[in-house]
Design a protein around this motif. Structure first.
Motif: not given
Length: 315
Positions: A221-233, A235-237, A273-285
């Motif tokens: 569930m904690h992981t799903a929170v982060v995944i949902a936020l990545v999808r909300a933004l 991000l192609p990760v 997240l940045t190492a996984a391929g997300a932009p640094a600014a988006a990772s902060v979001s």
């Protein structure tokens, strides 16, 4: 004095040093926040225009984390616990965990709750230790599986087997020497009671399923929170890389005794997240959104629930 109480006293002596470490880390994070305020401000702006449906899903997953935590507590003891109260206690414990360093807040709340439910202090401490161990094992297994499925995301330094074995053997030897002869009998009795409790939990299929299944769902569930936020933004990760980034970051954050991983988890999660391929600014979001949903929004309600439970003498 039994082993659990001796450990509690030793932990109490270390609290000032942990508190100083927590203050230092939080102060450092605050300084970095002021220095990089434009990046944080831009990250918050991205959340304002993020996909609402994914944000709602992230919020729902955040709520389910407390239900999963309650399931793991029930799975760690043989006795039946009051369902509604144990969920409320986990909500309050999460708030307390963000006030005191190194998980002391949540541990103290859960320990007091189990004692109020009739468990002896030693058995309550054992239950929490079993719960923590199950969570660590599940998290480690998930990291191992995801690391194989997503090679290249994590680059850990190689450690030879012989130094590792020598280190473990040395730790065991030091521990054996450090325990006075007068206390070894009590330690053996405590270990016997611990083994009996662990065996009793795992002999009950429902309790074992609650312990291990709840630990798995809590991490999920904690992981799903982060995944949902990545999808909300948008991000192609890949989800697998995001999951590995979060699990690795949360595991690394345990090494620093800050309240709720404040600062340590934020930096580690943004980096992974940045190492996984997300932009640094988006990772902060993503980090800002995760903290809002799991810490800042439920913090005051959680503290109010904590006060209410104390007044009802549930703690």
């Amino acid at each position: 004095m039994s082993a659990p109480f001796g450990g509690a006293l030793e932990a109490g002596r270390r609290v000032p040093w942990q508190a100083l470490s927590a203050v230092a880390v939080v102060a450092g994070v605050a300084g970095l926040g002021v220095r990089h305020w434009p990046v944080l401000d831009a990250g918050a702006d991205r959340l304002v225009v993020a996909d609402r449906e994914w944000l709602l899903l992230a919020g729902l997953c955040a709520l389910l984390t407390w239900v999963c935590a309650a399931i793991t507590v029930q799975g760690s003891v043989r006795e039946a616990l009051p369902v509604r109260r144990v969920v409320a206690v986990q909500f309050a414990a999460s708030a307390a965990n963000h006030v005191l360093p190194a998980g002391l807040g949540a541990g103290a709340v859960n320990l007091r709750f189990l004692m109020r439910c009739g468990l002896a202090p030693g058995r309550a401490a054992t239950a929490l230790a079993v719960r923590s161990t199950a969570g660590a094992v599940v998290r480690g297994a998930l990291i191992a599986v995801l690391a194989v499925a997503s090679p290249g995301v994590l680059r850990l330094p190689s450690v030879g087997r012989m130094p590792l074995l020598l280190g473990l053997a040395g730790a065991v030897a030091v521990g054996c020497v450090a325990v006075p002869l007068a206390r070894r009998t009590r330690v053996r009795r405590w270990l016997a009671c611990t083994v009996a409790d662990v065996r009793g939990v795992h002999e009950n299929p429902r309790r074992a399923a609650a312990l291990w299944g709840g630990s798995l769902m809590f991490a999920a569930m904690h992981t799903a929170v982060v995944i949902a936020l990545v999808r909300a933004l948008d991000l192609p990760v890949p989800a697998g890389r995001v999951a590995l980034a979060y699990l690795a970051a949360s595991s690394a954050a345990v090494l620093l005794p800050t309240p709720g991983g404040l600062g340590s988890l934020d930096a580690a999660l943004a980096w992974t997240l940045t190492a996984a391929g997300a932009p640094a600014a988006a990772s902060v979001s993503v980090v800002i959104g995760y903290r809002l949903l799991t810490v800042w929004l439920p913090l005051v309600p959680g503290l109010l629930v904590l006060v209410g439970l104390v007044r009802q003498k549930s703690l």
